[in-house]
Design an enzyme around this catalytic site. Structure first.
Site, mmCIF file in Angstrom:
data_model
loop_
_atom_site.group_PDB
_atom_site.id
_atom_site.type_symbol
_atom_site.label_atom_id
_atom_site.label_comp_id
_atom_site.label_asym_id
_atom_site.label_seq_id
_atom_site.Cartn_x
_atom_site.Cartn_y
_atom_site.Cartn_z
ATOM 1 N N TYR A 209 1.328 -1.186 -0.056
ATOM 2 C CA TYR A 209 -0.050 0.255 0.105
ATOM 3 C C TYR A 209 0.949 1.375 -0.025
ATOM 4 O O TYR A 209 1.757 1.112 0.734
ATOM 5 C CB TYR A 209 -0.962 0.124 0.710
ATOM 6 N N ASP B 42 9.139 2.642 0.914
ATOM 7 C CA ASP B 42 8.044 3.898 2.062
ATOM 8 C C ASP B 42 8.508 3.560 3.107
ATOM 9 O O ASP B 42 7.824 2.087 3.660
ATOM 10 C CB ASP B 42 7.118 3.562 0.732
ATOM 11 N N LYS C 97 3.635 10.013 8.121
ATOM 12 C CA LYS C 97 2.509 9.858 8.958
ATOM 13 C C LYS C 97 2.450 10.624 10.825
ATOM 14 O O LYS C 97 2.670 11.326 10.988
ATOM 15 C CB LYS C 97 2.048 8.317 9.313
HETATM 16 C C1 PLP Z 1 -0.494 5.880 5.260
HETATM 17 C C2 PLP Z 1 0.333 5.369 4.045
HETATM 18 C C3 PLP Z 1 0.486 6.197 2.587
HETATM 19 C C4 PLP Z 1 0.241 7.334 2.284
HETATM 20 O O1 PLP Z 1 -0.107 8.781 3.089
HETATM 21 P P1 PLP Z 1 -1.059 9.599 2.900
HETATM 22 O O2 PLP Z 1 -0.789 10.986 3.430
HETATM 23 O O3 PLP Z 1 -2.579 8.770 3.241
HETATM 24 O O4 PLP Z 1 -1.719 10.173 1.777
HETATM 25 C C5 PLP Z 1 1.388 5.657 1.669
HETATM 26 N N1 PLP Z 1 2.517 4.880 2.261
HETATM 27 C C6 PLP Z 1 2.285 4.367 2.742
HETATM 28 C C7 PLP Z 1 2.690 2.718 3.900
HETATM 29 C C8 PLP Z 1 1.536 4.369 4.256
HETATM 30 O O5 PLP Z 1 1.094 3.960 5.559
#
Ligand code: PLP
Length: 423
Positions: A145, A244, A273
């Site tokens: 994700y 990520d 986050k």
């Molecule tokens: C939450 C998340 C995103 C997206 O971040 P947003 O601030 O909601 O756009 C991307 N990658 C990972 C691994 C995430 O947990």
């Protein structure tokens, strides 16, 4: 009053992944303090979600409040085009210090998804700068994700990312099998991953994955060895490695960044986050000098991105205060404490009917059911037990604030067991 507000909400406001035609129930929050939310009905559940994994120090924290207030007196925001400010510079310095060695350049984005878009564009521009303009696809793994915008959706799990609904619009990338479960042998997976890289190398710009733990794609911890395989595959085929760390960054899995557990240095890293301790939306992309200067050799000569609220000073100031809070405590021992508290208490769920798996990594505790969770029933049961949970798919999980006491972790675990029985 509460019912009037909720009524308007129901008729006019979308919530994440909800329908306007058949809206899911929502609860009115009137405040939040420490690790607890304050709901309009007077209850004060422990937030086992840390507001989607971001409120690591809890709510209404005096140090974070002070940082926001102080910054407010100077300026809430100024454009970052042609202007700069101390909060952005200081935060950039902190991130470069904390990040794996060699990540020296920083792009501030306004959300995690946008940071992933920027990382993907960096990789493409880097390949063009290196004279490989045909390399426009990404290699990733199933179950990932990376956000909800279009570029991000393309590298999310094809099912979770709804590729079929958006076919023709979302770019089509190359998907390797999901990495094996933590503790399992990686040989077979590595061979499949290497074979795909070999097959598509001429089309591939980068590898992008969530290191060590797939989050919203299924709360799936996997062996650090897989990251070392990805690093060597990337080097062999001139691919960049994008990690990520939006969910895993800032200690969640037990090391400052999940990449640290593997000793792997990415070429590009995204954080978000928990960056601002859950106060304001801010993310950052860090990259090596090789990438930063490599992309300058593409025909544009510049990195083609620039959000309106780039490097928002309020967000940067709070992020700095949040990183100060984190790094002035023994955060690693604290994550270990939470982890060791979660493990035996969630293991108790294994005996319950409908439970398929239990897994804990750092301050992440997951109970997987053998069926989709009845979210409404599970949420109600957890609230009756004094805890806010937000299960998804077949998963009842917690990523609590790091400031939870042992007793609060116990409360979360017993609420999760109640949720299992209800959902
Ligand atoms: C939450 C998340 C995103 C997206 O971040 P947003 O601030 O909601 O756009 C991307 N990658 C990972 C691994 C995430 O947990």
């Amino acid at each position: 009053m509460t019912s009037e507000l909720l009524d308007w909400d129901r008729q006019h406001l979308w919530h994440p992944y909800t329908s306007m035609s058949d809206p899911a129930p929502v609860r009115l929050v009137t405040g939040a303090s420490g690790v607890r939310l304050e709901l309009a009905d007077g209850s004060t559940p422990v937030d086992a979600m840390a507001s989607w994994w971001s409120a690591i120090h809890g709510y209404n924290h005096p140090a974070l409040n002070a940082a926001a207030r102080d910054q407010l007196d100077d300026m809430a925001h100024v454009m970052f085009g042609g202007l700069t400010h101390e909060p952005a510079i200081r935060l950039g310095q902190r991130l470069v210090e904390l990040a794996p060695e060699g990540l020296e350049h920083v792009f501030f984005a306004d959300s995690g998804s946008v940071s992933v878009e920027v990382a993907l564009k960096m990789a493409l521009q880097h390949q063009r700068g290196a004279g490989r303009p045909g390399r426009t696809r990404m290699l990733t793994v199933l179950g990932g994700y990376h956000g909800d915008t279009c570029g991000c959706m393309g590298v999310c799990d094809p099912e979770g990312g709804m590729h079929s609904m958006f076919r023709g619009f979302v770019p089509e990338h190359v998907f390797a099998p999901r990495p094996p479960r933590l503790g399992e042998d990686t040989t077979e997976w590595a061979a499949a991953f290497e074979a795909l890289a070999e097959q598509y190398a001429d089309e591939l710009a980068a590898i992008i994955v969530e290191p060590l733990l797939q989050g919203a794609g299924g709360m799936w911890p996997y062996p650090a060895e897989c990251l070392r395989v990805m690093r060597s595959v990337a080097d062999r085929h001139d691919l960049l490695l994008i990690l990520d760390e939006i969910a895993t960054g800032f200690g969640r899995t037990g090391t400052m960044f999940a990449a640290d557990a593997a000793g792997v240095r990415p070429d590009i890293m995204c954080v978000g986050k928990a960056l601002t301790g859950g106060y304001l939306t801010l993310a950052a992309v860090l990259c090596t000098s090789g990438v930063a200067h490599g992309l300058s050799r593409s025909e544009a000569g510049v990195l083609m991105h620039g959000p309106t609220y780039m490097a928002n000073p309020l967000a940067c100031s709070v992020a700095l205060a949040s990183l100060d809070l984190l790094t002035t405590t023994d955060w690693a021992a604290n994550i270990d404490r939470i982890s060791r508290r979660l493990t035996p208490r969630l293991e108790a769920a294994r005996g319950l009917s409908g439970v398929a798996d239990v897994r804990v990594l750092g301050a992440v505790g997951v109970i997987q059911l053998d069926h989709s969770v009845d979210v409404v029933a599970a949420t109600d049961a957890a609230l009756r037990a004094g805890v806010w949970l937000r299960p998804f798919r077949d998963l009842i999980y917690t990523m609590p604030p790091y400031t939870c006491t042992d007793a609060e972790i116990d409360t979360i675990c017993s609420a999760m067991l109640q949720a299992v029985e209800a959902g």
